[in-house]
Enzyme design. Structure first.
Site, PDB file in Angstrom:
ATOM      1  N   ALA A  68       0.854  -1.189   0.000  1.00 30.56           N
ATOM      2  CA  ALA A  68       0.000   0.000   0.000  1.00 30.56           C
ATOM      3  C   ALA A  68       0.891   1.240   0.000  1.00 30.56           C
ATOM      4  CB  ALA A  68      -0.875  -0.019   1.251  1.00 30.56           C
ATOM      5  N   GLU A  95      -0.918  -8.920  -0.516  1.00 32.00           N
ATOM      6  CA  GLU A  95      -2.338  -9.055  -0.165  1.00 32.00           C
ATOM      7  C   GLU A  95      -3.214  -8.978  -1.413  1.00 32.00           C
ATOM      8  OE1 GLU A  95      -1.801  -6.025   2.880  1.00 32.00           O
ATOM      9  OE2 GLU A  95      -2.876  -7.317   4.284  1.00 32.00           O
ATOM     10  N   GLU A 110       4.861  -5.257   7.212  1.00 31.36           N
ATOM     11  CA  GLU A 110       4.119  -4.206   7.929  1.00 31.36           C
ATOM     12  C   GLU A 110       4.584  -4.006   9.366  1.00 31.36           C
ATOM     13  OE1 GLU A 110       2.788  -6.393   5.898  1.00 31.36           O
ATOM     14  OE2 GLU A 110       1.074  -5.553   4.798  1.00 31.36           O
ATOM     15  N   GLY A 127       0.751  -4.924   1.093  1.00 32.06           N
ATOM     16  CA  GLY A 127      -0.452  -4.823   0.267  1.00 32.06           C
ATOM     17  C   GLY A 127      -0.275  -5.435  -1.112  1.00 32.06           C
TER      18      GLY A 127
HETATM   19  N1  CAA Z   1       4.607   3.342  -0.332  1.00 33.18           N
HETATM   20  C1  CAA Z   1       5.039   4.534  -0.772  1.00 33.18           C
HETATM   21  N2  CAA Z   1       6.313   4.793  -1.111  1.00 33.18           N
HETATM   22  C2  CAA Z   1       7.188   3.784  -0.986  1.00 33.18           C
HETATM   23  C3  CAA Z   1       6.798   2.510  -0.540  1.00 33.18           C
HETATM   24  C4  CAA Z   1       5.442   2.299  -0.206  1.00 33.18           C
HETATM   25  N3  CAA Z   1       4.980   1.106   0.204  1.00 33.18           N
HETATM   26  N4  CAA Z   1       7.900   1.717  -0.509  1.00 33.18           N
HETATM   27  C5  CAA Z   1       8.932   2.484  -0.951  1.00 33.18           C
HETATM   28  N5  CAA Z   1       8.487   3.715  -1.233  1.00 33.18           N
HETATM   29  C6  CAA Z   1       9.276   4.837  -1.791  1.00 33.18           C
HETATM   30  C7  CAA Z   1      10.384   5.271  -0.858  1.00 33.18           C
HETATM   31  O1  CAA Z   1       9.904   6.197   0.090  1.00 33.18           O
HETATM   32  C8  CAA Z   1      11.356   5.895  -1.844  1.00 33.18           C
HETATM   33  O2  CAA Z   1      10.843   7.173  -2.160  1.00 33.18           O
HETATM   34  P1  CAA Z   1      11.830   8.374  -2.491  1.00 33.18           P
HETATM   35  O3  CAA Z   1      12.627   7.945  -3.674  1.00 33.18           O
HETATM   36  O4  CAA Z   1      10.933   9.507  -2.714  1.00 33.18           O
HETATM   37  O5  CAA Z   1      12.684   8.526  -1.268  1.00 33.18           O
HETATM   38  C9  CAA Z   1      11.206   5.036  -3.085  1.00 33.18           C
HETATM   39  O6  CAA Z   1       9.942   4.358  -2.934  1.00 33.18           O
HETATM   40  C10 CAA Z   1      12.274   3.991  -3.272  1.00 33.18           C
HETATM   41  O7  CAA Z   1      12.382   3.266  -2.052  1.00 33.18           O
HETATM   42  P2  CAA Z   1      13.792   2.836  -1.455  1.00 33.18           P
HETATM   43  O8  CAA Z   1      14.716   3.998  -1.486  1.00 33.18           O
HETATM   44  O9  CAA Z   1      13.522   2.165  -0.173  1.00 33.18           O
HETATM   45  O10 CAA Z   1      14.267   1.817  -2.587  1.00 33.18           O
HETATM   46  P3  CAA Z   1      14.978   0.422  -2.425  1.00 33.18           P
HETATM   47  O11 CAA Z   1      15.136  -0.108  -3.786  1.00 33.18           O
HETATM   48  O12 CAA Z   1      16.170   0.540  -1.555  1.00 33.18           O
HETATM   49  O13 CAA Z   1      13.931  -0.522  -1.614  1.00 33.18           O
HETATM   50  C11 CAA Z   1      11.801  -1.552  -1.116  1.00 33.18           C
HETATM   51  C12 CAA Z   1      12.693  -0.876  -2.188  1.00 33.18           C
HETATM   52  C13 CAA Z   1      12.441  -2.873  -0.681  1.00 33.18           C
HETATM   53  C14 CAA Z   1      10.466  -1.810  -1.738  1.00 33.18           C
HETATM   54  C15 CAA Z   1      11.693  -0.624   0.120  1.00 33.18           C
HETATM   55  O14 CAA Z   1      11.318   0.660  -0.315  1.00 33.18           O
HETATM   56  C16 CAA Z   1      10.678  -1.056   1.131  1.00 33.18           C
HETATM   57  O15 CAA Z   1      10.961  -1.915   1.940  1.00 33.18           O
HETATM   58  N6  CAA Z   1       9.477  -0.443   1.111  1.00 33.18           N
HETATM   59  C17 CAA Z   1       8.487  -0.626   2.112  1.00 33.18           C
HETATM   60  C18 CAA Z   1       7.778  -1.953   1.941  1.00 33.18           C
HETATM   61  C19 CAA Z   1       6.659  -2.061   2.958  1.00 33.18           C
HETATM   62  O16 CAA Z   1       6.850  -1.837   4.136  1.00 33.18           O
HETATM   63  N7  CAA Z   1       5.474  -2.439   2.462  1.00 33.18           N
HETATM   64  C20 CAA Z   1       4.313  -2.517   3.278  1.00 33.18           C
HETATM   65  C21 CAA Z   1       3.541  -1.270   3.121  1.00 33.18           C
HETATM   66  S1  CAA Z   1       2.246  -1.169   4.253  1.00 33.18           S
HETATM   67  C22 CAA Z   1       1.013  -2.045   3.565  1.00 33.18           C
HETATM   68  O17 CAA Z   1       1.110  -2.586   2.512  1.00 33.18           O
HETATM   69  C23 CAA Z   1      -0.201  -2.016   4.438  1.00 33.18           C
HETATM   70  C24 CAA Z   1      -1.246  -2.942   4.129  1.00 33.18           C
HETATM   71  O18 CAA Z   1      -1.349  -3.976   4.736  1.00 33.18           O
HETATM   72  C25 CAA Z   1      -2.276  -2.570   3.129  1.00 33.18           C
END
Ligand code: CAA
Length: 706
Positions: free
Chosen positions: A63, A105, A125, A102
């Protein structure tokens, strides 16, 4: 938004591709577009199956976290999933790379799932302090069982496609072309008359017994300290045994609760702070975004001691070629042994397979002469911490390297400006402050001087990204950001508390209960008391400042009680064990030092210990901020959560100060100022922000206008 989700018809397959850079987050616009294309597909009689995938290399990182503080907007996540799950045509997810939160999911609400063999699937998460709130706690147990789901959600660590196939999350794993495999999978479904197969219609095949919950909690006890999300996860998974609509309603209520928790606010703060600190601040004169850093393929490290060898391993792990130079051949031999044993230990712990470890070791080559490093894309100096020696090495490097190459020094105590000015090109010199062990520690302080060029900083940010480290830019000042705050705040108070009457175990336990991974005396023993003493001597000499605080640690160094490595330090470590046992000899030493200083020892409670250690940290942090050594309060939070064990779920010292309220912080700092003296002088920035009822967060936001 045009193109955020594309739709094509290929034979009888409706091909839906998500394209929302950078990480295919399932934002409100993506949800809207998905609903549109699914509706279009369902109206088209030629379409027999719907394939949801992406050409972006990953499926989705989940998400959109940036939308968490806003009302969700229609269609909500579960509406998209219900539409997919109840679709009259079979919906298939084809996962090319990462499918997280998400994203996974969404895939679980599809009727079938296949993934490329290199894909990773996970529910991270928990690292954001929330529970999977888009059906993850209800659908995952239905696919893999409650026990496996619980472990996957509590660990937050993704699993491989092969594991996912074994545990039932995936139907197929594609070795080669995922798109081709997915299309033939769809054809097979039609051929064999296999239609929709909603996950929500399944039942959970196992339950969670009390004993299992207890053992899981025990396993995650360290992460659990002071946190609540894990308990909400357990509650939600237990609800997966109920009929789906009931379970999903319970999940929704628990997810809301987790999203509003302080823990989640703090963890999301750290998530974004880490990403922001790895880029130049808007207020910075350096626009590293615009500069195009050259590619880095080969790195040279000068100095093959523990730090240099650790840095070499960090680069080899990141896939770079490393030349390791030392003018003492015996050091190179010892370094090779260190590298070999580090990789052997990684293999035996299952962190890396033998063939990968061998490949990484081969990437590190010894360079007996300095001239051999001339064609490296970047050179890091990690020789002994001595100004003249380092100046000499840097000026030699300056004369053999082309002028655009970055030269970094790994000093932790010396003036980077002075070192840089020993070269003819000070603009290309900056500090890269790695922490021990360099190959594992998450933090990298990038120390810029007034001379550092935009290109140098730009390369330094790229290096941090390559190494997957949390990068923070620090000004070139006493202790940079982290060590300054440690010495002038946190460790200082911990020592003084011992002299005033607290016991070592009490100080360590109080701070560990607060959430630090390890209390300050145990940290000193782990790092080596001699290392601390040496660094302090250098640092305080740099400032021509007296060091009135570290009488105990320095005395222990004099006595040869260097910490775990000698079996004796603040504590005693028996027979090579890591268990810290209080030692009457040190207790007597502390009592004597206190008496020599005329300190009357007293009972000290845990609250005072935590308050003094944390408030002093915040107070110095505010000074570091106002002096411009750190550009943003959130940078300080990254330093302390990624490099010094400050609990992430409290967001770092500056975020934590905001949650306490700065007027409250100021009142307590003033209290200690009156009680304990000059070194508790309140930081002027705290006084100003508290008077304006403002916060560090507000200070960061108005940074560009300062
Ligand atoms: N939502 C919005 N923005 C996100 C994002 C997300 N889920 N995940 C990453 N981004 C953004 C980062 O903020 C970053 O933005 P900027 O360039 O503006 O700084 C950009 O994407 C690139 O991210 P990284 O610099 O972290 O890139 P990376 O290649 O090193 O890593 C990744 C990529 C492994 C996907 C890492 O970004 C990550 O772990 N993201 C979070 C994953 C996460 O926690 N997902 C769960 C979300 S919560 C959810 O899904 C709730 C639910 O149950 C519905």
């Amino acid at each position: 938004m045009a193109g955020i989700v594309t739709f094509d018809e290929l034979g009888g397959v409706g091909l839906v591709s998500i394209d929302n850079p950078p990480v295919n987050a399932i934002s409100h616009s993506v949800r809207r577009a998905l609903v549109d294309v699914i509706a279009r597909a369902e109206e088209n009689p030629r379409i027999k199956t719907l394939l949801i995938t992406s050409d972006a290399g990953l499926f989705s990182a989940g998400a959109d976290i940036t939308e968490f503080d806003r009302p969700p907007g229609e269609p909500r996540f579960e509406q998209v999933q219900t539409m997919m799950e109840s679709s009259p045509i079979a919906v298939v997810a084809a996962i090319p790379g990462l499918a997280l939160g998400g994203g996974l999911e969404l895939a679980m609400a599809c009727h079938y799932r296949l993934a490329h063999k290199n894909a990773k699937l996970g529910m991270p998460e928990i690292t954001l302090g929330i529970i999977p709130g888009a059906g993850g706690t209800q659908r995952l147990p239905r696919l893999v069982g409650a026990r496996a789901a619980l472990n996957m959600i509590l660990s937050g660590t993704p699993i491989s496609a092969l594991e996912a196939k074994v545990n039932g999350l995936l139907d197929e794993v594609a070795e080669g072309d995922l798109r081709a495999a997915a299309l033939s999978f769809c054809e097979r479904l039609v051929r064999e008359g296999l239609g929709p197969r909603p996950t929500c219609h399944r039942t959970v095949r196992d339950g969670l017994e009390e004993s299992e919950i207890a053992s899981v909690l025990l396993r995650h006890a360290r992460a659990l300290k002071g946190r609540t999300t894990q308990l909400l996860v357990i509650e939600a998974i237990e609800a997966s045994r109920l009929p789906f609509p009931q379970g999903i309603a319970i999940e929704a209520a628990l997810a809301r609760k987790s999203l509003l928790s302080r823990e989640s606010l703090a963890l999301r703060h750290v998530f974004f702070a880490e990403r922001e600190s790895g880029k130049p601040s808007p207020a910075s004169p350096v626009d590293a975004q615009r500069a195009q850093p050259p590619a880095i393929g080969r790195v040279a490290v000068i100095g093959a001691g523990t730090m240099g060898s650790g840095i070499a391993i960090a680069f080899a792990d990141a896939g770079l070629e490393v030349l390791l130079h030392d003018n003492d051949p015996a050091s190179l031999v010892r370094s090779r042994e260190f590298v070999n044993s580090t990789y052997a230990s990684s293999v035996s712990r299952g962190r890396v397979i033998r063939s990968v470890a061998d490949e990484r070791m081969r990437r590190i080559r010894s360079a007996p002469t300095l001239g051999e490093v001339a064609d490296a894309d970047l050179v890091i100096e990690a020789v002994f911490e001595d100004m003249e020696l380092k100046k000499n090495v840097l000026s030699q490097l300056d004369s053999i390297l082309p002028p655009e190459r970055l030269i970094a020094t790994n000093t932790s105590t010396l003036s980077v400006t002075e070192l840089a000015r020993a070269t003819a090109h000070p603009g290309r010199v900056l500090g890269l402050h790695f922490f021990v062990p360099a190959q594992a520690s998450r933090l990298l302080e990038i120390v810029r001087t007034v001379d550092s060029s935009r290109e140098s900083l730009s390369i330094a940010f790229r290096v941090a990204k390559l190494l997957k480290k949390a990068a923070v830019v620090s000004g070139d000042a006493f202790g940079f950001i982290g060590n300054r705050m440690m010495l002038d705040g946190y460790f200082r108070e911990a020592e003084l508390l011992l002299l005033e009457g607290a016991s070592m175990t009490q100080v360590d336990a109080a701070l560990e209960n607060f959430g630090f991974a390890m209390g300050p005396q145990r940290v000193s023993d782990l790092g080596g008391n001699d290392v601390g003493t040496k660094a302090r001597v250098q640092l305080f000499r740099r400032e021509s400042r007296p060091d009135p605080y570290f009488a105990i640690a320095d005395r222990l160094t004099e006595m040869g009680r260097l910490g775990q490595k000698t079996g004796l330090g603040f504590y005693r470590y028996e027979n090579g064990s890591r268990e810290a046992v209080p030692d009457p000899e040190v207790i007597r030493l502390i009592e004597k030092l206190a008496a020599d200083r005329g300190i009357r020892r007293r009972e000290i409670n845990d609250q005072e210990i935590v308050e003094r250690c944390i408030l002093s940290l915040i107070n110095v942090g505010a000074m570091v901020l106002e002096e411009g050594v750190a550009a943003r309060a959130r940078d300080i939070d990254v330093v302390w959560t990624s490099g010094y064990g400050f609990p992430r779920h409290l967001g770092g010292p500056m975020f934590y100060a905001d949650t306490l309220g700065l007027p409250q912080v100021l009142e307590r700092v003033r209290h200690y100022y009156e009680k304990l003296g000059y070194y508790w002088r309140p930081a002027p920035l705290i006084e100003r922000l508290a008077a304006a009822d403002s916060s560090f967060e507000q200070w960061d936001r108005t940074g560009a206008s300062r």
